[in-house]
Enzyme design. Structure first.
Site, short mmCIF file in Angstrom:
data_model
loop_
_atom_site.label_atom_id
_atom_site.label_comp_id
_atom_site.label_asym_id
_atom_site.label_seq_id
_atom_site.Cartn_x
_atom_site.Cartn_y
_atom_site.Cartn_z
N LYS A 111 0.80 -1.22 0.00
CA LYS A 111 0.00 0.00 0.00
C LYS A 111 0.83 1.27 0.00
CE LYS A 111 -4.02 -2.13 2.11
NZ LYS A 111 -4.76 -2.31 3.33
N LYS A 191 -6.74 -12.36 -3.18
CA LYS A 191 -7.42 -12.88 -1.99
C LYS A 191 -8.74 -12.12 -1.78
CE LYS A 191 -5.84 -10.01 1.72
NZ LYS A 191 -5.42 -9.69 3.00
N LYS A 194 -12.12 -6.97 1.73
CA LYS A 194 -13.15 -5.93 1.79
C LYS A 194 -12.83 -4.77 0.86
CE LYS A 194 -14.53 -6.72 6.58
NZ LYS A 194 -14.34 -6.22 7.95
P1 TYM Z 1 -8.63 -8.62 9.10
O1 TYM Z 1 -9.71 -7.82 9.73
O2 TYM Z 1 -8.10 -8.21 7.79
O3 TYM Z 1 -9.11 -10.13 8.97
C1 TYM Z 1 -9.62 -10.87 10.08
C2 TYM Z 1 -9.15 -12.30 9.97
O4 TYM Z 1 -9.57 -12.85 8.71
C3 TYM Z 1 -8.44 -13.40 8.02
N1 TYM Z 1 -8.63 -13.21 6.57
C4 TYM Z 1 -8.63 -14.21 5.68
N2 TYM Z 1 -8.45 -15.54 5.82
C5 TYM Z 1 -8.53 -16.29 4.70
N3 TYM Z 1 -8.77 -15.78 3.47
C6 TYM Z 1 -8.94 -14.46 3.28
N4 TYM Z 1 -9.20 -13.97 2.06
C7 TYM Z 1 -8.87 -13.60 4.42
N5 TYM Z 1 -9.01 -12.25 4.59
C8 TYM Z 1 -8.85 -12.04 5.92
C9 TYM Z 1 -7.25 -12.59 8.52
O5 TYM Z 1 -6.04 -13.28 8.33
C10 TYM Z 1 -7.61 -12.42 9.99
O6 TYM Z 1 -7.25 -13.58 10.71
N6 TYM Z 1 -4.65 -7.09 11.67
C11 TYM Z 1 -5.76 -8.01 11.68
C12 TYM Z 1 -6.70 -7.80 12.85
C13 TYM Z 1 -6.02 -7.90 14.17
C14 TYM Z 1 -5.53 -9.07 14.78
C15 TYM Z 1 -4.98 -8.63 16.02
C16 TYM Z 1 -5.49 -10.41 14.40
C17 TYM Z 1 -5.79 -6.84 15.00
N7 TYM Z 1 -5.16 -7.31 16.11
C18 TYM Z 1 -4.39 -9.56 16.89
C19 TYM Z 1 -4.90 -11.32 15.27
C20 TYM Z 1 -4.34 -10.87 16.51
C21 TYM Z 1 -6.55 -7.80 10.40
O7 TYM Z 1 -6.45 -6.79 9.74
O8 TYM Z 1 -7.43 -8.79 10.14
#
Ligand code: TYM
Length: 328
Positions: A111, A191, A194
């Protein structure tokens, strides 16, 4: 004792998509049995990109409702912004990280070319490391896209232990599902996300059945007239649809292929539509019910969950602060 921490951002409407659900959320109820667990709505992370303050509370509420409807116990859900200890630990951790290490994070690199990229995008993985380490987590259920971030958390835990001269922090490990990367159903080389420009490739937990059917009907398939062969011989687009079906129905990808031999690709889509309506529509209905009739219940869960999370993280961060020679 296993200590599980994970999170999801309430970006967009707050509704998780099929990648979030199959890559992380669905596995949580089984994983947390006999563990201590914390699941956060990562609303502060959602402010690292452009956001609308008047919408954020509602989308956070919808994310929390989605977690509850998907079977995550309501007493372990909390909101990141309600536990300020994360920010304190993030500052200490940022003093142990190098600028180069942060610039090498793939999500930042992807990004950073965009115009007007904020500093929050660079520091984001440090806040995530603090989210994890302020509970002294051992295990982080997440999709593969978070692997590098969990590795950073592990690296910072080692550095902090080194600095204080004892192994106080556990070294957290990611826990992936069998299919930790669900692809966009229209552009299967990307992938599911959103932020996809074309939202027709993204299936949300809150999509109505009509919207979901429309998206599934447009999904990319194959030019062959009939479905033949096993899973390994399918194109990436077909593999992705098969994976989604198999995860929803909890059957193997081979079983899906066996059921589809000699049939048309429209039958593959019909199978996905029926799996979707059986397994996702009840979740959508529960989310709708909570959002329309029982927002006070969701708020009460977040309140109680955040109080519990703050208690744990406060005691951990206090110990870390002291071990670093800070505080009283
Ligand atoms: P986020 O909000 O992007 O996604 C939440 C969870 O969904 C998983 N994920 C996917 N898994 C498989 N295929 C996909 N296409 C896909 N898109 C998203 C992500 O890997 C995630 O597990 N930074 C994190 C949020 C966060 C977090 C944390 C996670 C904040 N603090 C502490 C674990 C521990 C995030 O942006 O996830």
């Amino acid at each position: 004792m296993n200590i599980i921490v994970t999170g999801i951002q309430p970006t967009g409407s707050g509704s998780p998509h099929m990648g979030n659900y199959l890559g992380a959320i669905k596995s949580i109820p089984k994983l947390i049995k006999s563990s201590e667990a914390y699941v956060m709505v990562a609303d502060v992370h959602a402010t690292t990109v452009d956001f609308e303050p008047s919408e954020l509370k509602k989308s956070s509420l919808l994310t929390a409702a989605s977690l509850i409807a998907a079977g995550v116990p309501d007493d372990i859900i909390f909101k990141q912004s309600c536990v300020p200890q994360h920010y304190e630990l993030a500052i200490y951790l940022s003093h142990l990280a190098s600028v180069g290490q942060m610039e090498r994070m793939t999500q930042y690199k992807d990004k950073s070319e965009e115009k007007g990229v904020g500093f929050g995008l660079l520091s984001y993985p440090i806040l995530m490391a603090a989210d994890i380490l302020s509970y002294n987590a051992t295990t982080v259920p997440a999709g593969i896209d978070q692997h590098q971030h969990v590795q950073l958390a592990a690296d910072l835990a080692r550095k902090l232990n080194n600095k204080i001269g004892e192994d106080y922090l556990n070294i957290p490990k990611p826990k992936f599902t069998k299919n930790p990367k669900i692809m966009d159903i229209l552009n299967p080389d990307k992938k599911m996300s959103k932020s996809s420009a074309n939202q027709n490739g993204v299936l949300y937990l809150t999509d109505t059945i009509d919207i979901a059917v429309n998206k599934i009907k447009r999904a990319t398939t194959d030019s062959k007239p009939y479905f033949t062969d096993g899973f390994d011989d399918q194109s990436d687009a077909i593999k992705n649809l098969i994976v989604i079906i198999s995860e929803l129905m909890e059957i193997t990808t081979d079983d899906v292929c066996i059921q589809l031999q000699g049939k048309r690709y429209s039958d593959l889509k019909n199978m996905l539509i029926s799996a979707y309506s059986e397994h996702i529509i009840p979740i959508k209905e529960q989310i709708d019910y909570m959002m329309n009739n029982n927002q006070s219940y969701i708020n009460e869960c977040i309140d109680a969950g955040s109080e519990r999370a703050e208690k744990t993280s406060n005691s951990n961060v206090k110990i870390i602060r002291n071990k670093l020679g800070l505080g009283l």
